[in-house]
Design a protein around this motif. Structure first.
Motif, PDB file in Angstrom:
ATOM      1  N   PHE A 161      16.660  22.070 -30.489  1.00 21.66           N
ATOM      2  CA  PHE A 161      16.239  21.950 -29.621  1.00 21.66           C
ATOM      3  C   PHE A 161      14.588  21.512 -29.520  1.00 21.66           C
ATOM      4  N   ARG A 162      14.266  22.332 -30.905  1.00 23.87           N
ATOM      5  CA  ARG A 162      12.993  21.780 -31.038  1.00 23.87           C
ATOM      6  C   ARG A 162      12.557  20.391 -31.069  1.00 23.87           C
ATOM      7  N   SER A 163      13.494  19.401 -31.693  1.00 22.59           N
ATOM      8  CA  SER A 163      12.557  18.450 -31.307  1.00 22.59           C
ATOM      9  C   SER A 163      12.609  16.822 -30.071  1.00 22.59           C
ATOM     10  N   LEU A 164      14.187  17.931 -29.362  1.00 22.54           N
ATOM     11  CA  LEU A 164      14.443  16.896 -28.019  1.00 22.54           C
ATOM     12  C   LEU A 164      12.584  18.303 -27.152  1.00 22.54           C
ATOM     13  N   PHE A 165      12.303  19.189 -27.404  1.00 22.28           N
ATOM     14  CA  PHE A 165      11.293  19.977 -26.382  1.00 22.28           C
ATOM     15  C   PHE A 165      10.325  18.968 -26.292  1.00 22.28           C
ATOM     16  N   MET A 166       9.604  18.692 -28.199  1.00 23.45           N
ATOM     17  CA  MET A 166       9.037  18.615 -27.909  1.00 23.45           C
ATOM     18  C   MET A 166       8.338  16.368 -28.172  1.00 23.45           C
ATOM     19  N   TRP A 167       9.922  15.886 -27.936  1.00 21.82           N
ATOM     20  CA  TRP A 167      10.139  14.594 -28.073  1.00 21.82           C
ATOM     21  C   TRP A 167       9.489  14.615 -26.555  1.00 21.82           C
ATOM     22  N   TYR A 168       9.901  15.234 -25.391  1.00 19.20           N
ATOM     23  CA  TYR A 168      10.036  16.021 -24.363  1.00 19.20           C
ATOM     24  C   TYR A 168       8.551  15.560 -23.625  1.00 19.20           C
ATOM     25  N   LEU A 169       7.704  16.814 -24.535  1.00 18.63           N
ATOM     26  CA  LEU A 169       6.218  16.932 -24.242  1.00 18.63           C
ATOM     27  C   LEU A 169       5.777  15.488 -24.996  1.00 18.63           C
ATOM     28  N   GLY A 170       6.154  14.913 -25.737  1.00 18.35           N
ATOM     29  CA  GLY A 170       5.225  13.387 -26.072  1.00 18.35           C
ATOM     30  C   GLY A 170       5.435  12.467 -25.379  1.00 18.35           C
ATOM     31  N   LEU A 171       6.788  12.088 -23.860  1.00 12.20           N
ATOM     32  CA  LEU A 171       6.870  11.781 -23.211  1.00 12.20           C
ATOM     33  C   LEU A 171       5.992  11.955 -22.368  1.00 12.20           C
ATOM     34  N   TRP A 172       5.269  13.179 -21.834  1.00  7.92           N
ATOM     35  CA  TRP A 172       3.981  12.976 -20.785  1.00  7.92           C
ATOM     36  C   TRP A 172       2.625  13.124 -21.658  1.00  7.92           C
ATOM     37  N   LYS A 173       2.118  12.932 -22.909  1.00  8.74           N
ATOM     38  CA  LYS A 173       1.162  13.033 -24.386  1.00  8.74           C
ATOM     39  C   LYS A 173       0.763  14.310 -23.671  1.00  8.74           C
ATOM     40  N   ALA A 174       1.566  15.595 -23.358  1.00  9.53           N
ATOM     41  CA  ALA A 174       1.309  16.999 -23.638  1.00  9.53           C
ATOM     42  C   ALA A 174       0.772  17.896 -24.728  1.00  9.53           C
ATOM     43  N   VAL A 231       0.422  29.214 -19.064  1.00  6.22           N
ATOM     44  CA  VAL A 231       1.264  28.433 -19.586  1.00  6.22           C
ATOM     45  C   VAL A 231       2.454  28.345 -20.496  1.00  6.22           C
ATOM     46  N   LEU A 232       1.884  29.293 -21.992  1.00  9.03           N
ATOM     47  CA  LEU A 232       2.627  29.965 -22.764  1.00  9.03           C
ATOM     48  C   LEU A 232       3.542  31.200 -22.950  1.00  9.03           C
ATOM     49  N   GLY A 233       2.613  31.801 -21.367  1.00  5.07           N
ATOM     50  CA  GLY A 233       3.858  33.016 -21.039  1.00  5.07           C
ATOM     51  C   GLY A 233       4.613  32.439 -20.022  1.00  5.07           C
ATOM     52  N   LEU A 234       4.221  31.468 -19.773  1.00  8.21           N
ATOM     53  CA  LEU A 234       5.411  30.406 -18.430  1.00  8.21           C
ATOM     54  C   LEU A 234       6.521  30.195 -18.791  1.00  8.21           C
ATOM     55  N   TYR A 235       6.176  29.211 -19.895  1.00 10.33           N
ATOM     56  CA  TYR A 235       7.275  29.175 -20.818  1.00 10.33           C
ATOM     57  C   TYR A 235       8.119  29.176 -22.271  1.00 10.33           C
ATOM     58  N   THR A 236       7.956  30.529 -22.174  1.00  7.93           N
ATOM     59  CA  THR A 236       8.101  31.729 -23.108  1.00  7.93           C
ATOM     60  C   THR A 236       8.868  31.140 -23.917  1.00  7.93           C
ATOM     61  N   PRO A 237      10.646  31.569 -22.611  1.00  7.08           N
ATOM     62  CA  PRO A 237      12.129  31.721 -22.952  1.00  7.08           C
ATOM     63  C   PRO A 237      11.843  29.842 -23.895  1.00  7.08           C
ATOM     64  N   LEU A 238      10.926  28.978 -23.395  1.00  2.00           N
ATOM     65  CA  LEU A 238      11.592  27.279 -24.278  1.00  2.00           C
ATOM     66  C   LEU A 238      10.643  27.499 -25.590  1.00  2.00           C
ATOM     67  N   VAL A 239       9.533  28.483 -25.325  1.00  2.00           N
ATOM     68  CA  VAL A 239       9.454  28.037 -27.361  1.00  2.00           C
ATOM     69  C   VAL A 239       9.994  28.430 -27.869  1.00  2.00           C
ATOM     70  N   PHE A 240      10.407  29.437 -27.083  1.00  2.00           N
ATOM     71  CA  PHE A 240      11.675  30.910 -28.042  1.00  2.00           C
ATOM     72  C   PHE A 240      12.668  29.462 -28.578  1.00  2.00           C
ATOM     73  N   LEU A 241      13.005  29.020 -27.685  1.00  2.00           N
ATOM     74  CA  LEU A 241      14.081  28.314 -28.143  1.00  2.00           C
ATOM     75  C   LEU A 241      13.815  27.334 -28.959  1.00  2.00           C
ATOM     76  N   ALA A 242      12.338  26.562 -28.376  1.00  2.24           N
ATOM     77  CA  ALA A 242      12.165  25.593 -30.043  1.00  2.24           C
ATOM     78  C   ALA A 242      11.878  26.653 -31.268  1.00  2.24           C
ATOM     79  N   PHE A 243      11.450  27.648 -31.337  1.00  2.52           N
ATOM     80  CA  PHE A 243      11.198  28.100 -32.728  1.00  2.52           C
ATOM     81  C   PHE A 243      11.766  28.452 -33.831  1.00  2.52           C
ATOM     82  N   TYR A 244      13.514  28.710 -32.491  1.00  2.77           N
ATOM     83  CA  TYR A 244      14.637  29.436 -33.392  1.00  2.77           C
ATOM     84  C   TYR A 244      15.887  27.779 -33.403  1.00  2.77           C
TER      85      TYR A 244
END
Length: 87
Positions: free
Chosen positions: A74-87, A57-70
């Motif tokens: 985007f990190r706030s938005l991404f973490m919020w979205y994953l929280g919606l899915w309780k992921a 999964v980390l490999g599949l979403y590496t571009p999104l993880v990269f954006l969230a890291f830097y």
């Protein structure tokens, strides 16, 4: 004397070709910038529910993880979205 067709207007057969090109770009845009990021929530939730390793999964979403890291915004938005899915 034969009348020649007006050359200033494009031939009708050229119109569908242009539409196909535009349509292709629209679908590509939607896939890359809408469907791909939004798929992360359900995929991560399913992956966690099945108890599988995180590496694929980390490999599949590496571009999104990269954006969230830097990019903190985007990190706030991404973490919020994953929280919606309780992921």
């Amino acid at each position: 004397m034969e009348s020649q067709p007006d050359q200033s207007t494009p031939a009708p057969e050229n119109q569908p070709q242009k539409r196909r090109g535009t349509s292709w770009l629209l679908w590509l845009f939607l896939l890359l910038f809408v469907v791909y990021p939004l798929s992360s929530g359900p995929v991560v939730r399913l992956w966690k529910a099945l108890g599988l390793a995180q590496d694929p999964v980390l490999g599949l979403y590496t571009p999104l993880v990269f954006l969230a890291f830097y990019f903190p915004g985007f990190r706030s938005l991404f973490m919020w979205y994953l929280g919606l899915w309780k992921a």
